[in-house]
Design a protein around this motif. Sequence first.
Motif, PDB file in Angstrom:
ATOM      1  N   LYS A  73       0.861  -1.190   0.000  1.00 16.08           N
ATOM      2  CA  LYS A  73       0.000   0.000   0.000  1.00 16.08           C
ATOM      3  C   LYS A  73       0.893   1.236   0.000  1.00 16.08           C
ATOM      4  O   LYS A  73       1.886   1.290   0.729  1.00 16.08           O
ATOM      5  N   SER A  74       0.514   2.230  -0.810  1.00 20.83           N
ATOM      6  CA  SER A  74       1.286   3.465  -0.934  1.00 20.83           C
ATOM      7  C   SER A  74       0.566   4.627  -0.272  1.00 20.83           C
ATOM      8  O   SER A  74      -0.649   4.589  -0.054  1.00 20.83           O
ATOM      9  N   SER A  75       1.331   5.669   0.019  1.00 18.68           N
ATOM     10  CA  SER A  75       0.777   6.856   0.675  1.00 18.68           C
ATOM     11  C   SER A  75       1.623   8.073   0.317  1.00 18.68           C
ATOM     12  O   SER A  75       2.820   7.950   0.050  1.00 18.68           O
ATOM     13  N   LYS A  76       0.994   9.227   0.318  1.00 20.74           N
ATOM     14  CA  LYS A  76       1.726  10.475   0.063  1.00 20.74           C
ATOM     15  C   LYS A  76       2.370  11.029   1.332  1.00 20.74           C
ATOM     16  O   LYS A  76       3.174  11.952   1.262  1.00 20.74           O
ATOM     17  N   SER A  77       2.017  10.463   2.490  1.00 22.29           N
ATOM     18  CA  SER A  77       2.593  10.916   3.759  1.00 22.29           C
ATOM     19  C   SER A  77       3.338   9.756   4.423  1.00 22.29           C
ATOM     20  O   SER A  77       3.258   8.608   3.975  1.00 22.29           O
ATOM     21  N   LEU A  78       4.046  10.057   5.492  1.00 20.57           N
ATOM     22  CA  LEU A  78       4.839   9.063   6.196  1.00 20.57           C
ATOM     23  C   LEU A  78       3.979   7.897   6.678  1.00 20.57           C
ATOM     24  O   LEU A  78       2.832   8.084   7.081  1.00 20.57           O
ATOM     25  N   ILE A  79       4.558   6.702   6.645  1.00 21.84           N
ATOM     26  CA  ILE A  79       3.907   5.493   7.147  1.00 21.84           C
ATOM     27  C   ILE A  79       4.690   5.036   8.376  1.00 21.84           C
ATOM     28  O   ILE A  79       5.919   5.059   8.375  1.00 21.84           O
ATOM     29  N   SER A  80       3.991   4.636   9.419  1.00 20.12           N
ATOM     30  CA  SER A  80       4.685   4.161  10.620  1.00 20.12           C
ATOM     31  C   SER A  80       4.104   2.820  11.055  1.00 20.12           C
ATOM     32  O   SER A  80       2.970   2.472  10.718  1.00 20.12           O
ATOM     33  N   TYR A  81       4.915   2.077  11.819  1.00 21.01           N
ATOM     34  CA  TYR A  81       4.512   0.743  12.268  1.00 21.01           C
ATOM     35  C   TYR A  81       4.903   0.543  13.720  1.00 21.01           C
ATOM     36  O   TYR A  81       5.969   0.978  14.162  1.00 21.01           O
ATOM     37  N   GLU A  82       4.035  -0.126  14.475  1.00 20.14           N
ATOM     38  CA  GLU A  82       4.370  -0.518  15.843  1.00 20.14           C
ATOM     39  C   GLU A  82       3.419  -1.613  16.314  1.00 20.14           C
ATOM     40  O   GLU A  82       2.199  -1.479  16.200  1.00 20.14           O
ATOM     41  N   SER A  83       4.004  -2.693  16.811  1.00 19.54           N
ATOM     42  CA  SER A  83       3.274  -3.774  17.480  1.00 19.54           C
ATOM     43  C   SER A  83       2.047  -4.255  16.697  1.00 19.54           C
ATOM     44  O   SER A  83       0.926  -4.263  17.204  1.00 19.54           O
ATOM     45  N   GLY A  84       2.253  -4.623  15.448  1.00 19.60           N
ATOM     46  CA  GLY A  84       1.176  -5.208  14.665  1.00 19.60           C
ATOM     47  C   GLY A  84       0.201  -4.217  14.076  1.00 19.60           C
ATOM     48  O   GLY A  84      -0.845  -4.615  13.559  1.00 19.60           O
ATOM     49  N   ARG A  85       0.531  -2.922  14.114  1.00 20.01           N
ATOM     50  CA  ARG A  85      -0.362  -1.892  13.568  1.00 20.01           C
ATOM     51  C   ARG A  85       0.407  -0.995  12.613  1.00 20.01           C
ATOM     52  O   ARG A  85       1.485  -0.502  12.954  1.00 20.01           O
ATOM     53  N   ILE A  86      -0.171  -0.766  11.423  1.00 17.63           N
ATOM     54  CA  ILE A  86       0.446   0.093  10.408  1.00 17.63           C
ATOM     55  C   ILE A  86      -0.413   1.347  10.285  1.00 17.63           C
ATOM     56  O   ILE A  86      -1.624   1.260  10.084  1.00 17.63           O
ATOM     57  N   TYR A  87       0.223   2.508  10.404  1.00 10.03           N
ATOM     58  CA  TYR A  87      -0.509   3.784  10.408  1.00 10.03           C
ATOM     59  C   TYR A  87      -0.218   4.567   9.125  1.00 10.03           C
ATOM     60  O   TYR A  87       0.943   4.752   8.731  1.00 10.03           O
ATOM     61  N   PHE A  88      -1.311   5.045   8.495  1.00  5.76           N
ATOM     62  CA  PHE A  88      -1.229   5.850   7.284  1.00  5.76           C
ATOM     63  C   PHE A  88      -1.894   7.203   7.540  1.00  5.76           C
ATOM     64  O   PHE A  88      -2.693   7.347   8.472  1.00  5.76           O
ATOM     65  N   GLU A  89      -1.577   8.159   6.667  1.00  5.12           N
ATOM     66  CA  GLU A  89      -2.249   9.466   6.647  1.00  5.12           C
ATOM     67  C   GLU A  89      -2.234  10.132   8.030  1.00  5.12           C
ATOM     68  O   GLU A  89      -3.284  10.471   8.576  1.00  5.12           O
ATOM     69  N   ASN A  90      -1.036  10.325   8.572  1.00  2.59           N
ATOM     70  CA  ASN A  90      -0.900  10.969   9.896  1.00  2.59           C
ATOM     71  C   ASN A  90      -1.736  10.254  10.958  1.00  2.59           C
ATOM     72  O   ASN A  90      -2.478  10.903  11.711  1.00  2.59           O
ATOM     73  N   TYR A  91      -1.638   8.937  10.992  1.00  3.60           N
ATOM     74  CA  TYR A  91      -2.294   8.088  11.991  1.00  3.60           C
ATOM     75  C   TYR A  91      -3.817   8.055  11.834  1.00  3.60           C
ATOM     76  O   TYR A  91      -4.512   7.554  12.707  1.00  3.60           O
ATOM     77  N   ARG A  92      -4.323   8.546  10.714  1.00  2.00           N
ATOM     78  CA  ARG A  92      -5.784   8.570  10.527  1.00  2.00           C
ATOM     79  C   ARG A  92      -6.313   7.186  10.183  1.00  2.00           C
ATOM     80  O   ARG A  92      -7.407   6.807  10.604  1.00  2.00           O
ATOM     81  N   ASN A  93      -5.545   6.414   9.411  1.00  2.00           N
ATOM     82  CA  ASN A  93      -5.940   5.056   9.030  1.00  2.00           C
ATOM     83  C   ASN A  93      -5.017   4.051   9.708  1.00  2.00           C
ATOM     84  O   ASN A  93      -3.793   4.204   9.665  1.00  2.00           O
ATOM     85  N   CYS A  94      -5.596   3.039  10.313  1.00  2.00           N
ATOM     86  CA  CYS A  94      -4.820   2.025  11.013  1.00  2.00           C
ATOM     87  C   CYS A  94      -5.169   0.646  10.477  1.00  2.00           C
ATOM     88  O   CYS A  94      -6.341   0.268  10.418  1.00  2.00           O
ATOM     89  N   TYR A  95      -4.138  -0.124  10.091  1.00  2.00           N
ATOM     90  CA  TYR A  95      -4.304  -1.485   9.589  1.00  2.00           C
ATOM     91  C   TYR A  95      -3.631  -2.464  10.546  1.00  2.00           C
ATOM     92  O   TYR A  95      -2.554  -2.178  11.085  1.00  2.00           O
ATOM     93  N   SER A  96      -4.246  -3.604  10.729  1.00  2.22           N
ATOM     94  CA  SER A  96      -3.641  -4.660  11.536  1.00  2.22           C
ATOM     95  C   SER A  96      -2.819  -5.566  10.628  1.00  2.22           C
ATOM     96  O   SER A  96      -3.288  -6.012   9.580  1.00  2.22           O
ATOM     97  N   SER A  97      -1.567  -5.849  11.037  1.00  2.00           N
ATOM     98  CA  SER A  97      -0.712  -6.748  10.262  1.00  2.00           C
ATOM     99  C   SER A  97      -0.719  -8.159  10.844  1.00  2.00           C
ATOM    100  O   SER A  97       0.060  -9.013  10.411  1.00  2.00           O
ATOM    101  N   LEU A  98      -1.586  -8.429  11.819  1.00  4.78           N
ATOM    102  CA  LEU A  98      -1.631  -9.739  12.459  1.00  4.78           C
ATOM    103  C   LEU A  98      -2.414 -10.755  11.647  1.00  4.78           C
ATOM    104  O   LEU A  98      -2.243 -11.958  11.818  1.00  4.78           O
ATOM    105  N   THR A  99      -3.275 -10.296  10.767  1.00  3.26           N
ATOM    106  CA  THR A  99      -4.097 -11.181   9.935  1.00  3.26           C
ATOM    107  C   THR A  99      -3.278 -11.658   8.727  1.00  3.26           C
ATOM    108  O   THR A  99      -2.230 -11.075   8.415  1.00  3.26           O
ATOM    109  N   PRO A 100      -3.738 -12.728   8.031  1.00  4.57           N
ATOM    110  CA  PRO A 100      -2.985 -13.216   6.857  1.00  4.57           C
ATOM    111  C   PRO A 100      -2.681 -12.122   5.847  1.00  4.57           C
ATOM    112  O   PRO A 100      -1.619 -12.127   5.228  1.00  4.57           O
ATOM    113  N   GLU A 101      -3.611 -11.200   5.648  1.00  2.00           N
ATOM    114  CA  GLU A 101      -3.367  -9.972   4.890  1.00  2.00           C
ATOM    115  C   GLU A 101      -3.812  -8.810   5.761  1.00  2.00           C
ATOM    116  O   GLU A 101      -4.824  -8.915   6.457  1.00  2.00           O
TER     117      GLU A 101
END
Length: 533
Positions: A73-101
């Motif tokens: 997944k791409s983004s125009k702003s910084l992407i950050s990750y911590e403890s199974g969570r990926i944050y996009f758009e200045n922490y506005r969108n949060c994805y879990s990386s614990l699932t198969p996708e």
Amino acid sequence: MVSTSSSMCLDQWSSVLRPLATKRRIKNACTILGFRTRGITSNDFGTLLGENLKILKNIILQDGIHFTKVWTKSSKSLISYESGRIYFENYRNCYSSLTPEPQLLYELPRQSKAEKIEDSLLCQCPLHKVLPHASEQKPCLLALTANNWLYRLSADTGETLQRVYLSPHFRFRSLDWDIPQETFYIKSIQHKQTQLARQAGVDNNVFMHLAIFRVFPLDVVGLLEISKKVFGKSVVDVLLSQGVLAVSHSTKCVKLYNFEYIVKQFRTKELFLGQQCDLYDARGIVGNAPYGIPVNIQIKECPPVLFEMSYFDNGIQIGGHPWHYIYTPNHKRDRGTHHICSIRDGALAKNGIQDMKCDSLEADWIFFHPDDSGRIIHAGPSTINVLRIREETGFNSHYEVVREFSITTSRDSKASSQVMVTSSGRTVKRRFQHLDDDPEQETFKMAKYEDELDLLAIVDVSPTEEDVGQASVRLHDNKSGVLMKRIALEEPWDVTYSHEVYFDRDTIIHIEQQRNNNFSCHVYKMNRTKNLR
């Protein structure tokens, strides 16, 4: 007192139990899983989790296990990750990386520029105590917004659980831990004297403010004022770590102070969120707008200095067993070296000057091992050394730095040699020397510790026929440094842009900056071949 006969019995029992303990330690994954299905497990959650992680580690290191890219997944702003969570758009969108996708956990409503999240910390719930409210027992995200609000958001849903207004007078911009998962602090921007105040002859001595909070439950310790009148006009930065206030100066000097002492001596009033407060002829509710958090820690005189040191560029690091510190002296002759000294008396350890002697664009890096073993990791473009501080035997207690193991890249010695031999046998010396981190050679880019699997994850980049590199994640045994597995990343690695790689249990996260100033996040998952048994 233990009688002689009792001690003999204990010795006899220990000799009997030792083989049993040895057998218990070498149980394989199948045995452990068999016990678990029959209900033969420890009632202690930590023990059960530890056994499960051992099983996962054994599976990951098997030959038939590989890692496959499952998501990008791409983004125009910084992407950050911590403890199974990926944050996009200045922490506005949060994805879990614990699932198969990766799956979307939550999406916050769009906010104005003044309300965007500037920085955040992820709080994991404490296991050793029960808190009054159920929401406090779950992980949360502490988020600092551009308009000085501190939000406590549910880490799973993004729901606002609590919010605190910081101040109408100072702009806060960054969050960091003092003691992880116990206390954190928020730094304001540096207060600069305006031209109007300078013309009026008003001398602004306040350099910065720190707001200090406790977590679980969230409560305020106070708002600390850092004054140049107290700490000196050369102050350039301030931070809190493990209960120590570290003040850096433009003279390449750092001074450490006991923060607990500062609170006891200089806190004028204890504050409580949501309660009425009256300080400096101003009244309001602590943490509510427009009152915020009043300054209640004013240092009137310089507290006792715990430790003082002059350094070159990278400051100092404190750690190890026994306590030592690492720094580079502020002398030209010491540039590129790292000195390891005892914090007790400042004595340089034997073999305490570590020098990679590398000629590279990027400096080597050194840090205390995150596994709390007291060891030191010293990494350069082609070599990673794991060092240990040990006490020398003798009348005077001196310390020595010894190398436990080294990890090196696979480089062609002929290619790196400065001397070439032509087909006619003539010796020719290269005019230009290759740098140690030249993209034409295999180079280490980062070294991280996966604490749950007790593995060192090292990223190396090798040259390809194209103008980009091929990156691999190498998994090394943390105790011996032996290479256990190598995982190739699919996407090319452009050394001219920033990269971040995370190895977390069965997942690899690669966040990269791209040529168009966009960012991409690639997620790899452990996969098993069909014919593996």
